[in-house]
Design an enzyme around this catalytic site. Structure first.
Site, PDB file in Angstrom:
ATOM      1  N   ASP A 234      40.153  59.737  56.984  1.00  0.00           N
ATOM      2  CA  ASP A 234      38.709  59.926  56.859  1.00  0.00           C
ATOM      3  C   ASP A 234      38.030  59.577  58.187  1.00  0.00           C
ATOM      4  O   ASP A 234      38.390  58.605  58.843  1.00  0.00           O
ATOM      5  CB  ASP A 234      38.175  59.025  55.738  1.00  0.00           C
ATOM      6  CG  ASP A 234      36.743  59.346  55.366  1.00  0.00           C
ATOM      7  OD1 ASP A 234      36.360  60.522  55.459  1.00  0.00           O
ATOM      8  OD2 ASP A 234      36.016  58.410  54.964  1.00  0.00           O
TER       9      ASP A 234
ATOM     10  N   ASN B 284      33.162  61.052  48.215  1.00  0.00           N
ATOM     11  CA  ASN B 284      33.786  59.860  48.787  1.00  0.00           C
ATOM     12  C   ASN B 284      33.196  58.624  48.127  1.00  0.00           C
ATOM     13  O   ASN B 284      31.972  58.437  48.128  1.00  0.00           O
ATOM     14  CB  ASN B 284      33.554  59.805  50.298  1.00  0.00           C
ATOM     15  CG  ASN B 284      34.441  60.767  51.051  1.00  0.00           C
ATOM     16  OD1 ASN B 284      35.058  61.650  50.471  1.00  0.00           O
ATOM     17  ND2 ASN B 284      34.506  60.605  52.361  1.00  0.00           N
TER      18      ASN B 284
END
Length: 278
Positions: free
Chosen positions: A82, A225
């Site tokens: 990420d 997320n």
């Protein structure tokens, strides 16, 4: 089950009007809790190694840990880098066994963002790895302000980058400890009209559960997320464990109760996004 790519879990999610949770990992306990939650529910998840995680533990170690968990799971588990801020961040992830990488070029001019993403995509796709990108800047609760995604830039990125998924900024904010209703549905609709990629919302912890459900069901948002609310569950469980075990100096004993606590919250999160009752 072999670890899955982002494309393998997001395409079906988008077609079936549901979303997948990208779960922020900081260590063994939370990663294990996430996978146990996926196993119990039968719902795919994305294990995410962000900049904080990568600063604490070397990427090759995280890659082996993620793949160990994913390759033994009975449901698809994506192993994801990420917020890779450079080509090297992404290449290291690919070399370390991750099945998906994010190049965050959101602070760059759109042409440069697209060009760098396309270079990463070429290497990633050759290795069977998916790529997530970002257009528009998602700000932080106590930090940088957001810059909303412009539909014309999202359209260019969608058509020219080769990415698998596109993270956008439409009122979502990183590291929110309280949920708000700040999503700009009009801005989201304008982006949807000019893109075909699965869309991603970072800062999912700040979005109320009913809004997450609505977005998963009615929009192209196929990935949320989630980090802050899971860290809060971990922290609260650890504080209780320290209080309950004041004579213990065994980190395994002290940390073990966090697994079930984080697992419980994770089950609620992923069921809601999948359209299943909590």
């Amino acid at each position: 089950m072999t670890a899955a790519s982002l494309k393998e879990v997001l395409k079906p999610a988008m077609e079936e009007h549901r979303a997948v949770a990208g779960l922020v990992v900081l260590g063994w306990e939370d990663a294990r809790a996430y996978v146990e939650a996926a196993e119990e529910t039968g719902i795919p998840i994305i294990l995410q190694a962000g900049p904080g995680c990568r600063a604490h533990t070397p990427v090759p170690i995280m890659g082996k840990m993620f793949r160990h968990l994913a390759d033994q799971a009975s449901v698809p588990i994506v192993c994801h880098i990420d917020h890779g801020y450079s080509v090297q961040d992404c290449l290291e992830g690919i070399d370390s066994g991750f099945t998906s990488v994010m190049f965050d070029g959101s602070k760059l001019p759109i042409s440069e963002n697209i060009d760098i993403t396309a270079r990463i995509v070429e290497t990633a796709h050759a290795a069977g790895v998916s790529v997530e990108g970002e257009v528009g800047l998602v700000g932080y609760a106590e930090g940088a302000s957001s810059a909303n995604t412009l539909p014309e830039e999202a359209a260019r990125y969608n058509n020219e980058s080769g990415a698998t998924a596109l993270a956008i900024s439409v009122g979502n904010v990183h590291l929110k400890t309280e949920k708000t209703s700040g999503i700009n549905f009009g801005a989201l609709k304008a982006i949807e009209e000019v893109t075909t990629l699965p869309l991603v919302l970072h800062g999912g912890s700040g979005i109320p559960v009913n809004i997450r459900k609505r977005l998963a069901r009615e929009s192209s948002v196929s990935k949320f997320n989630i980090g802050t609310e899971l860290r809060m569950a971990f922290g609260n469980a650890l504080r209780k464990s320290l209080t309950d075990n004041q004579d213990s100096f065994d980190r395994i004993r002290l940390l073990s109760p966090t697994i079930d606590a984080v697992k419980s919250v994770t089950i609620e999160v992923i069921r809601a996004l999948n359209g299943k009752p909590e």
